[in-house]
Design a protein around this motif. Sequence first.
Motif, short mmCIF file in Angstrom:
data_model
loop_
_atom_site.label_atom_id
_atom_site.label_comp_id
_atom_site.label_asym_id
_atom_site.label_seq_id
_atom_site.Cartn_x
_atom_site.Cartn_y
_atom_site.Cartn_z
N LEU A 57 56.53 27.85 8.90
CA LEU A 57 56.52 29.29 8.65
C LEU A 57 55.28 29.83 9.35
O LEU A 57 54.17 29.37 9.08
CB LEU A 57 56.46 29.59 7.15
CG LEU A 57 56.25 31.06 6.78
CD1 LEU A 57 57.42 31.91 7.23
CD2 LEU A 57 56.00 31.21 5.31
N ARG A 58 55.50 30.78 10.25
CA ARG A 58 54.39 31.34 11.03
C ARG A 58 54.23 32.81 10.72
O ARG A 58 55.21 33.56 10.63
CB ARG A 58 54.63 31.17 12.53
CG ARG A 58 53.57 31.84 13.39
CD ARG A 58 53.87 31.69 14.85
NE ARG A 58 53.18 30.52 15.34
CZ ARG A 58 52.44 30.52 16.43
NH1 ARG A 58 52.35 31.58 17.19
NH2 ARG A 58 51.83 29.42 16.81
N ILE A 59 52.97 33.21 10.56
CA ILE A 59 52.60 34.61 10.40
C ILE A 59 51.77 34.97 11.63
O ILE A 59 50.81 34.26 11.95
CB ILE A 59 51.73 34.81 9.14
CG1 ILE A 59 52.45 34.33 7.90
CG2 ILE A 59 51.28 36.26 9.02
CD1 ILE A 59 51.53 34.04 6.74
N ALA A 60 52.13 36.03 12.31
CA ALA A 60 51.34 36.50 13.45
C ALA A 60 51.05 37.98 13.26
O ALA A 60 51.95 38.76 12.95
CB ALA A 60 52.09 36.27 14.76
N VAL A 61 49.80 38.35 13.42
CA VAL A 61 49.39 39.74 13.35
C VAL A 61 48.85 40.12 14.72
O VAL A 61 47.91 39.49 15.22
CB VAL A 61 48.34 39.98 12.25
CG1 VAL A 61 47.87 41.42 12.25
CG2 VAL A 61 48.92 39.61 10.88
N SER A 62 49.47 41.13 15.32
CA SER A 62 49.09 41.59 16.66
C SER A 62 48.33 42.89 16.55
O SER A 62 48.66 43.75 15.74
CB SER A 62 50.33 41.83 17.51
OG SER A 62 51.12 40.68 17.56
N ASP A 63 47.31 43.03 17.38
CA ASP A 63 46.59 44.29 17.48
C ASP A 63 46.29 44.56 18.95
O ASP A 63 46.39 43.65 19.78
CB ASP A 63 45.34 44.30 16.61
CG ASP A 63 44.25 43.36 17.08
OD1 ASP A 63 43.79 43.50 18.24
OD2 ASP A 63 43.86 42.48 16.30
N PRO A 64 45.95 45.79 19.30
CA PRO A 64 45.81 46.15 20.72
C PRO A 64 44.47 45.82 21.34
O PRO A 64 44.28 46.05 22.53
CB PRO A 64 46.03 47.67 20.70
CG PRO A 64 45.56 48.09 19.36
CD PRO A 64 45.91 46.97 18.44
N LYS A 65 43.53 45.28 20.60
CA LYS A 65 42.17 45.08 21.12
C LYS A 65 41.94 43.59 21.37
O LYS A 65 41.72 42.84 20.43
CB LYS A 65 41.17 45.64 20.12
CG LYS A 65 39.84 45.99 20.70
CD LYS A 65 39.04 46.76 19.67
CE LYS A 65 37.71 47.20 20.21
NZ LYS A 65 36.93 47.88 19.17
N GLY A 66 42.00 43.18 22.62
CA GLY A 66 41.91 41.76 22.94
C GLY A 66 40.60 41.31 23.53
O GLY A 66 40.41 40.12 23.77
N GLU A 67 39.66 42.21 23.74
CA GLU A 67 38.43 41.81 24.41
C GLU A 67 37.47 41.02 23.53
O GLU A 67 36.60 40.31 24.03
CB GLU A 67 37.71 43.01 25.03
CG GLU A 67 37.28 44.08 24.06
CD GLU A 67 38.36 45.13 23.82
OE1 GLU A 67 38.05 46.08 23.10
OE2 GLU A 67 39.49 44.99 24.31
N GLN A 68 37.61 41.11 22.22
CA GLN A 68 36.76 40.35 21.32
C GLN A 68 37.65 39.51 20.42
O GLN A 68 38.31 40.03 19.52
CB GLN A 68 35.88 41.28 20.48
CG GLN A 68 34.86 40.54 19.66
CD GLN A 68 33.93 41.50 18.93
OE1 GLN A 68 34.13 42.70 18.90
NE2 GLN A 68 32.89 40.95 18.34
N LEU A 69 37.68 38.19 20.67
CA LEU A 69 38.55 37.30 19.91
C LEU A 69 37.88 36.86 18.62
O LEU A 69 36.67 36.64 18.59
CB LEU A 69 38.93 36.09 20.77
CG LEU A 69 39.64 36.43 22.07
CD1 LEU A 69 39.97 35.16 22.84
CD2 LEU A 69 40.90 37.24 21.83
N PRO A 70 38.67 36.72 17.56
CA PRO A 70 38.09 36.35 16.27
C PRO A 70 37.64 34.89 16.25
O PRO A 70 38.19 34.05 16.96
CB PRO A 70 39.23 36.58 15.28
CG PRO A 70 40.46 36.47 16.09
CD PRO A 70 40.10 36.95 17.46
#
Length: 120
Positions: A57-70
């Motif tokens: 079971l996979r949960i993916a949360v997408s957001d538009p800001k990719g320049e700073q990775l968590p």
Amino acid sequence: MPRARERAVRVVAEWGWPALVDDVGLIVSELASNAVLHGALRGRLFRVQLTLTPVVLRIAVSDPKGEQLPRTREPTAEDKFGRGLLIVDAVATRWGVRERTVGKDVWAEFDLERAARTRA
């Protein structure tokens, strides 16, 4: 964010995995909060996607800001924030980040074999 959590929990229960609903709710809350706090751009939303395979079971949360990775960090006792990914790391089987053309996906997975053993 509460709506995303509620919908994810409902879907996971409907898929027949009620033992995972609390963990899924927690993961969606943490990842969606991070998307709003750290990945938001004016006029752009985050997206929650659940995927069920025979083994994961996979949960993916997408957001538009990719320049700073968590990344995880060790917060001090005085820090009010900074524990979300530590929680995700402790609860999920694994998690990671996938860069996109625009933005990023932060995902977490649960191994269903392990979940099946705990719900039996």
